[in-house]
Design a protein around this motif. Sequence first.
Motif, PDB file in Angstrom:
ATOM      1  N   TRP A  33       3.336 -69.640 -56.365  1.00 62.73           N
ATOM      2  CA  TRP A  33       4.378 -70.463 -56.987  1.00 62.73           C
ATOM      3  C   TRP A  33       4.041 -71.952 -56.985  1.00 62.73           C
ATOM      4  N   TYR A  34       2.749 -72.278 -56.802  1.00 61.60           N
ATOM      5  CA  TYR A  34       2.284 -73.653 -56.890  1.00 61.60           C
ATOM      6  C   TYR A  34       1.118 -73.671 -57.881  1.00 61.60           C
ATOM      7  N   ASP A  60       5.512 -70.474 -65.041  1.00 58.15           N
ATOM      8  CA  ASP A  60       6.204 -70.467 -63.747  1.00 58.15           C
ATOM      9  C   ASP A  60       6.160 -71.814 -63.022  1.00 58.15           C
ATOM     10  N   VAL A  61       5.467 -72.780 -63.573  1.00 56.60           N
ATOM     11  CA  VAL A  61       5.453 -74.136 -63.013  1.00 56.60           C
ATOM     12  C   VAL A  61       6.040 -75.069 -64.064  1.00 56.60           C
ATOM     13  N   PHE A  62       6.876 -75.995 -63.613  1.00 56.08           N
ATOM     14  CA  PHE A  62       7.715 -76.716 -64.568  1.00 56.08           C
ATOM     15  C   PHE A  62       7.367 -78.178 -64.808  1.00 56.08           C
ATOM     16  N   TRP A 106      14.299 -67.889 -69.158  1.00 52.11           N
ATOM     17  CA  TRP A 106      14.674 -68.257 -67.797  1.00 52.11           C
ATOM     18  C   TRP A 106      16.132 -67.967 -67.480  1.00 52.11           C
ATOM     19  N   GLY A 109       9.235 -63.948 -62.160  1.00 54.61           N
ATOM     20  CA  GLY A 109       8.371 -64.912 -62.820  1.00 54.61           C
ATOM     21  C   GLY A 109       7.666 -64.300 -64.021  1.00 54.61           C
ATOM     22  N   HIS A 112       2.721 -74.939 -72.177  1.00 56.52           N
ATOM     23  CA  HIS A 112       3.887 -74.056 -72.101  1.00 56.52           C
ATOM     24  C   HIS A 112       4.245 -73.510 -73.487  1.00 56.52           C
ATOM     25  N   VAL A 149       7.456 -76.339 -54.821  1.00 52.84           N
ATOM     26  CA  VAL A 149       7.431 -75.011 -55.419  1.00 52.84           C
ATOM     27  C   VAL A 149       7.672 -75.163 -56.926  1.00 52.84           C
ATOM     28  N   CYS A 150       6.959 -74.387 -57.700  1.00 56.39           N
ATOM     29  CA  CYS A 150       7.070 -74.363 -59.165  1.00 56.39           C
ATOM     30  C   CYS A 150       6.669 -75.679 -59.820  1.00 56.39           C
ATOM     31  N   SER A 209       1.286 -67.040 -59.297  1.00 59.47           N
ATOM     32  CA  SER A 209       2.735 -66.875 -59.323  1.00 59.47           C
ATOM     33  C   SER A 209       3.096 -65.437 -59.660  1.00 59.47           C
ATOM     34  N   GLN A 222      13.814 -64.761 -63.365  1.00 59.97           N
ATOM     35  CA  GLN A 222      13.980 -65.740 -62.292  1.00 59.97           C
ATOM     36  C   GLN A 222      13.407 -65.207 -60.980  1.00 59.97           C
TER      37      GLN A 222
END
Length: 147
Positions: A122-123, A73-75, A58, A67, A24, A86-87, A145, A64
């Motif tokens: 979103w995965y 987009d994945v946390f 964000w 994306g 990230h 999701v995410c 995403s 939001q």
Amino acid sequence: MGASAWDYYVPYQADLGAALEELHQRVFLAGDYYWVRGDDSLPEEERRPRPSTPDELWADEWTQHSGTHSVLDVFHVQREDEEPEVCAVQPVTAEEARKAAGTERLTRAHVPAIQDLARDRWYGRCAVLHDDHGRPQEIYFWGWSGD
């Protein structure tokens, strides 16, 4: 715009969550993501400079919704036994690896065989990739995403 596929290779470390956090940071600092407010198709008065922090990124309502079309987009990384969120990033299980690639010790050569394991927007997914001697060498993160 539609969804975008993304993928990254990072050096192996046992803590997949830490590897995702480092990725990230790298992607954000490099500006290697879609910044909806910088889109050339926007009128000049609606464009904004890239955010200086992830929190600023964000906080933007457009981001939001749209994306970044990237790993940003994945946390977090889930445990293998958790239902997909999701995410979030879900590690490839040994069973999935065997079914898709015929082995639990995946290498870069197996990446084409596992890419379809990330099917939904979103995965994200991740897999530990090994060298020719079976030692963990890198982690492959990939997914879809963006809107």
